[in-house]
Design a protein around this motif. Structure first.
Motif, PDB file in Angstrom:
ATOM      1  N   GLY A  53       1.315  41.707  44.590  1.00  0.00           N
ATOM      2  CA  GLY A  53       0.018  42.304  44.881  1.00  0.00           C
ATOM      3  C   GLY A  53      -1.064  41.259  45.042  1.00  0.00           C
ATOM      4  N   ILE A  54      -1.033  40.262  44.166  1.00  0.00           N
ATOM      5  CA  ILE A  54      -2.004  39.167  44.269  1.00  0.00           C
ATOM      6  C   ILE A  54      -1.766  38.370  45.554  1.00  0.00           C
ATOM      7  N   ALA A  55      -0.490  38.120  45.837  1.00  0.00           N
ATOM      8  CA  ALA A  55      -0.138  37.361  47.041  1.00  0.00           C
ATOM      9  C   ALA A  55      -0.605  38.080  48.303  1.00  0.00           C
ATOM     10  N   VAL A  56      -0.446  39.397  48.342  1.00  0.00           N
ATOM     11  CA  VAL A  56      -0.911  40.194  49.485  1.00  0.00           C
ATOM     12  C   VAL A  56      -2.425  40.042  49.645  1.00  0.00           C
ATOM     13  N   GLY A  57      -3.132  40.067  48.521  1.00  0.00           N
ATOM     14  CA  GLY A  57      -4.581  39.883  48.559  1.00  0.00           C
ATOM     15  C   GLY A  57      -4.973  38.522  49.097  1.00  0.00           C
ATOM     16  N   VAL A  58      -4.244  37.487  48.694  1.00  0.00           N
ATOM     17  CA  VAL A  58      -4.525  36.130  49.164  1.00  0.00           C
ATOM     18  C   VAL A  58      -4.288  36.023  50.665  1.00  0.00           C
ATOM     19  N   VAL A  59      -3.161  36.564  51.126  1.00  0.00           N
ATOM     20  CA  VAL A  59      -2.810  36.515  52.552  1.00  0.00           C
ATOM     21  C   VAL A  59      -3.830  37.279  53.394  1.00  0.00           C
ATOM     22  N   CYS A  60      -4.282  38.435  52.870  1.00  0.00           N
ATOM     23  CA  CYS A  60      -5.228  39.278  53.610  1.00  0.00           C
ATOM     24  C   CYS A  60      -6.675  38.828  53.443  1.00  0.00           C
ATOM     25  N   LEU A  71      -3.765  48.200  44.265  1.00  0.00           N
ATOM     26  CA  LEU A  71      -3.345  49.000  45.419  1.00  0.00           C
ATOM     27  C   LEU A  71      -1.856  48.815  45.704  1.00  0.00           C
ATOM     28  N   PHE A  72      -1.398  47.571  45.645  1.00  0.00           N
ATOM     29  CA  PHE A  72       0.023  47.307  45.890  1.00  0.00           C
ATOM     30  C   PHE A  72       0.879  47.965  44.815  1.00  0.00           C
ATOM     31  N   ALA A  73       0.420  47.929  43.556  1.00  0.00           N
ATOM     32  CA  ALA A  73       1.181  48.519  42.454  1.00  0.00           C
ATOM     33  C   ALA A  73       1.329  50.027  42.617  1.00  0.00           C
ATOM     34  N   VAL A  74       0.263  50.680  43.072  1.00  0.00           N
ATOM     35  CA  VAL A  74       0.317  52.138  43.279  1.00  0.00           C
ATOM     36  C   VAL A  74       1.348  52.473  44.356  1.00  0.00           C
ATOM     37  N   VAL A  75       1.298  51.756  45.491  1.00  0.00           N
ATOM     38  CA  VAL A  75       2.264  51.983  46.569  1.00  0.00           C
ATOM     39  C   VAL A  75       3.675  51.678  46.082  1.00  0.00           C
ATOM     40  N   PHE A  76       3.825  50.579  45.351  1.00  0.00           N
ATOM     41  CA  PHE A  76       5.123  50.158  44.829  1.00  0.00           C
ATOM     42  C   PHE A  76       5.669  51.193  43.847  1.00  0.00           C
ATOM     43  N   ALA A  77       4.805  51.724  42.996  1.00  0.00           N
ATOM     44  CA  ALA A  77       5.216  52.734  42.006  1.00  0.00           C
ATOM     45  C   ALA A  77       5.703  54.007  42.687  1.00  0.00           C
ATOM     46  N   LEU A  78       4.970  54.448  43.710  1.00  0.00           N
ATOM     47  CA  LEU A  78       5.371  55.651  44.435  1.00  0.00           C
ATOM     48  C   LEU A  78       6.699  55.444  45.156  1.00  0.00           C
ATOM     49  N   LEU A  79       6.898  54.238  45.679  1.00  0.00           N
ATOM     50  CA  LEU A  79       8.159  53.920  46.355  1.00  0.00           C
ATOM     51  C   LEU A  79       9.316  53.907  45.364  1.00  0.00           C
ATOM     52  N   LEU A  80       9.106  53.270  44.209  1.00  0.00           N
ATOM     53  CA  LEU A  80      10.145  53.250  43.179  1.00  0.00           C
ATOM     54  C   LEU A  80      10.440  54.654  42.675  1.00  0.00           C
ATOM     55  N   ASN A  81       9.397  55.465  42.558  1.00  0.00           N
ATOM     56  CA  ASN A  81       9.579  56.843  42.109  1.00  0.00           C
ATOM     57  C   ASN A  81      10.434  57.625  43.096  1.00  0.00           C
ATOM     58  N   LYS A  82      10.203  57.371  44.372  1.00  0.00           N
ATOM     59  CA  LYS A  82      10.996  58.020  45.421  1.00  0.00           C
ATOM     60  C   LYS A  82      12.461  57.618  45.316  1.00  0.00           C
ATOM     61  N   ILE A  83      12.693  56.337  45.067  1.00  0.00           N
ATOM     62  CA  ILE A  83      14.065  55.842  44.933  1.00  0.00           C
ATOM     63  C   ILE A  83      14.734  56.436  43.694  1.00  0.00           C
ATOM     64  N   SER A  84      13.974  56.495  42.590  1.00  0.00           N
ATOM     65  CA  SER A  84      14.520  57.013  41.335  1.00  0.00           C
ATOM     66  C   SER A  84      14.913  58.479  41.447  1.00  0.00           C
ATOM     67  N   VAL A 105       8.924  37.064  46.392  1.00  0.00           N
ATOM     68  CA  VAL A 105       7.950  36.980  47.486  1.00  0.00           C
ATOM     69  C   VAL A 105       6.591  36.521  46.962  1.00  0.00           C
ATOM     70  N   GLY A 106       6.182  37.104  45.832  1.00  0.00           N
ATOM     71  CA  GLY A 106       4.905  36.712  45.230  1.00  0.00           C
ATOM     72  C   GLY A 106       4.866  35.246  44.853  1.00  0.00           C
ATOM     73  N   LEU A 107       5.939  34.774  44.204  1.00  0.00           N
ATOM     74  CA  LEU A 107       6.008  33.361  43.806  1.00  0.00           C
ATOM     75  C   LEU A 107       6.010  32.446  45.025  1.00  0.00           C
ATOM     76  N   ALA A 108       6.742  32.831  46.067  1.00  0.00           N
ATOM     77  CA  ALA A 108       6.831  31.996  47.271  1.00  0.00           C
ATOM     78  C   ALA A 108       5.459  31.835  47.922  1.00  0.00           C
ATOM     79  N   ILE A 109       4.721  32.928  48.033  1.00  0.00           N
ATOM     80  CA  ILE A 109       3.407  32.876  48.684  1.00  0.00           C
ATOM     81  C   ILE A 109       2.398  32.114  47.827  1.00  0.00           C
ATOM     82  N   LEU A 110       2.373  32.426  46.534  1.00  0.00           N
ATOM     83  CA  LEU A 110       1.354  31.818  45.664  1.00  0.00           C
ATOM     84  C   LEU A 110       1.632  30.349  45.366  1.00  0.00           C
ATOM     85  N   SER A 111       2.914  29.940  45.468  1.00  0.00           N
ATOM     86  CA  SER A 111       3.245  28.538  45.170  1.00  0.00           C
ATOM     87  C   SER A 111       3.085  27.627  46.389  1.00  0.00           C
TER      88      SER A 111
END
Length: 271
Positions: A53-60, A71-84, A105-111
């Motif tokens: 989520g932080i990495a997305v913010g940095v890129v954007c 925002l990313f966590a909310v989308v991610f949570a809903l996606l995981l909920n769908k999978i579950s 992905v987060g580590l790759a972008i932020l590093s």
């Protein structure tokens, strides 16, 4: 001033103490349903998504990375909920892959460019850095969570017992599941800078799991979970102050000790 009260003279310790009184009941309350619904993988993956989520913010180019993280966590949570909710045998595997891929992905972008050092504090958190303004946010979230629990607990409990039972009682299953997932996402993201990505799931699971070992009914389950969570937070904060150890890991150590004590007690009672 006695040795045991000298910490009160420091403003950052007073802020951290108040924060613990607000954060730990949240973990105690939410943890009971997370354990009941076997959502440990879910909450762990959600915590790992913070870096992405932080990495997305940095890129954007979003200056306030807390917003992008939420925002990313909310989308991610809903996606995981769908999978579950697919109820396939590989659900836990898919969630684990999402979790691993997300943090990678987060580590790759932020590093990139060697800039990860300024985000490394998120791994273990730092509750001593919390501000009065952030404490007010926590107080508001605690009130909202308490209201949600009072109004929605019976429905969530029915869901944890059996989805078909919940549907037969005309409970909006998908809506309640998504609402709970969003609430967990919001609280996890709000707390991560003070608790840490590596520790957030442990603080959600351990107090509730310890409470489950010794509880005979749902009321005791919630009560013990909140008590264990608050005790771990406050005692861990004080021990970390006097031993000069990071607060987050110390809280988890104490919560782990409580879990194993209650586990041994439950085994002794069953005999």
């Amino acid at each position: 001033m006695s040795l045991f009260t000298e910490w009160l003279q420091y403003g950052f310790m007073r802020n951290a103490f108040v924060a613990m009184l607000l954060i730990t009941p949240l973990f105690g309350i939410l943890g009971t349903m997370i354990v009941n619904r076997k959502m440990a993988f879910f909450s762990d993956a959600l915590g790992h998504s913070a870096l992405t989520g932080i990495a997305v913010g940095v890129v954007c180019g979003i200056r306030d990375t807390d917003v992008s993280m939420l925002l990313f966590a909310v989308v991610f949570a809903l996606l995981l909920n769908k999978i579950s909710s697919t109820n396939t045998a590989a659900t836990d595997t898919v969630i684990s892959v999402f979790s691993s891929g997300s943090i990678a992905v987060g580590l790759a972008i932020l590093s990139k460019g060697g800039n990860f050092s300024k985000y490394s504090s998120l791994l273990v958190g730092d509750v001593l850095s919390i501000t009065p303004k952030e404490i007010r946010y926590l107080a508001a979230v605690l009130i909202v969570t308490a209201l949600f629990w009072l109004l929605g607990f019976n429905r969530l409990h029915a869901l944890s017992i059996h989805r078909t039972l919940a549907v037969s009682r005309h409970i909006p299953v998908r809506f309640m599941e998504n609402l709970f997932a969003v609430l967990v996402a919001f609280i996890v993201m709000l707390s991560i800078k003070w608790v840490g990505i590596l520790l957030i799931n442990a603080l959600l699971i351990l107090p509730a799991a310890a409470a489950r070992n010794i509880s005979e009914n749902m009321r005791e389950y919630h009560l013990f979970s909140v008590i264990f969570s608050v005790f771990s937070g406050i005692f861990g904060l004080l021990v970390s102050y006097f031993t000069n150890v990071a607060t987050g890991p110390m809280i988890v150590i104490i919560a782990s000790v409580i879990f194993f004590c209650t586990y041994c007690y439950s085994l002794a009672v069953r005999r």
